[in-house]
Design a protein around this motif. Structure first.
Motif, PDB file in Angstrom:
ATOM      1  N   PRO A  44       0.830  -1.213   0.000  1.00  0.00           N
ATOM      2  CA  PRO A  44       0.000   0.000   0.000  1.00  0.00           C
ATOM      3  C   PRO A  44       0.865   1.264   0.000  1.00  0.00           C
ATOM      4  O   PRO A  44       1.908   1.300   0.648  1.00  0.00           O
ATOM      5  CB  PRO A  44      -0.802  -0.095   1.295  1.00  0.00           C
ATOM      6  N   PHE A  45       0.424   2.255  -0.736  1.00  0.00           N
ATOM      7  CA  PHE A  45       1.183   3.505  -0.791  1.00  0.00           C
ATOM      8  C   PHE A  45       0.271   4.642  -1.227  1.00  0.00           C
ATOM      9  O   PHE A  45      -0.797   4.424  -1.805  1.00  0.00           O
ATOM     10  CB  PHE A  45       2.375   3.395  -1.743  1.00  0.00           C
ATOM     11  N   ASN A  46       0.708   5.853  -0.948  1.00  0.00           N
ATOM     12  CA  ASN A  46       0.038   7.069  -1.408  1.00  0.00           C
ATOM     13  C   ASN A  46       1.056   7.870  -2.201  1.00  0.00           C
ATOM     14  O   ASN A  46       1.993   8.403  -1.627  1.00  0.00           O
ATOM     15  CB  ASN A  46      -0.471   7.911  -0.230  1.00  0.00           C
ATOM     16  N   GLY A  47       0.895   7.927  -3.492  1.00  0.00           N
ATOM     17  CA  GLY A  47       1.831   8.653  -4.337  1.00  0.00           C
ATOM     18  C   GLY A  47       3.047   7.815  -4.687  1.00  0.00           C
ATOM     19  O   GLY A  47       3.233   6.711  -4.197  1.00  0.00           O
ATOM     20  N   HIS A 103       9.454   3.105  -5.531  1.00  0.00           N
ATOM     21  CA  HIS A 103       8.804   2.838  -6.813  1.00  0.00           C
ATOM     22  C   HIS A 103       9.726   3.215  -7.978  1.00  0.00           C
ATOM     23  O   HIS A 103       9.745   2.520  -8.996  1.00  0.00           O
ATOM     24  CB  HIS A 103       7.487   3.609  -6.930  1.00  0.00           C
TER      25      HIS A 103
END
Length: 163
Positions: free
Chosen positions: A57-60, A65
């Protein structure tokens, strides 16, 4: 973290297997040839490690990445050079460089993870902006610059690269 039945454990084990496989692959390139089984293990597990890294899970977009995307491209090029182009001409050097840089990225991330998770190292560089972290990553980079240069030179000159 090392439980292979969890996603994190599976990802970690893929990474560790890729790192272990990277050593005989690098040693063989320094001697001017390949180790087909170890190379297959390195390329497949390095690819799987990078691919599974996108499953967390990640935001941005995170630095992990970017490293993962670069690694996927490098491993893809190394595999293409080896399996599709059969190390013909310039593909021999492309393989040596991309395989070594992909191996470096595995070690780079392993060092970063060690500084995040190993209490002794975390105490020395809690934000990973302290000198011990920079020195460790700098040494890894220096070692791999030299090894990649030597592998590219020795591997390209060898007539028995597929032996």
């Amino acid at each position: 973290m090392f439980d292979p039945t969890t996603f994190t454990g599976f990802h970690t084990w893929l990474s560790l297997i890729a790192i272990v496989a990277g050593f005989p692959v690098a040693a063989a390139m320094l001697k001017g040839h390949t180790r087909p089984r170890w190379t297959g293990i390195l390329l497949s597990t390095a690819f799987a490690t990078s691919a599974t890294g996108f499953g967390f899970p990640f935001n941005g977009i995170l630095p992990s990445h970017i490293v993962g995307a670069i690694s996927l491209v490098l491993v893809g090029l190394a595999g293409y050079a080896l399996y599709a182009r059969r190390l013909d001409g310039a593909w021999r050097r492309i393989y040596a460089i991309t395989a070594m840089v992909a191996f470096y990225l595995l070690i780079f991330v392993a060092v970063a993870q060690a500084f995040m998770k190993v209490p002794f190292l975390q105490a020395m560089a809690p934000t990973q902006s302290e000198p011990p972290f920079a020195i460790a990553e700098g040494l890894v980079l220096l070692i791999f610059v030299v090894l990649t240069y030597l592998a590219a030179r020795r591997f390209v000159r060898s007539p028995t690269a597929l032996a």
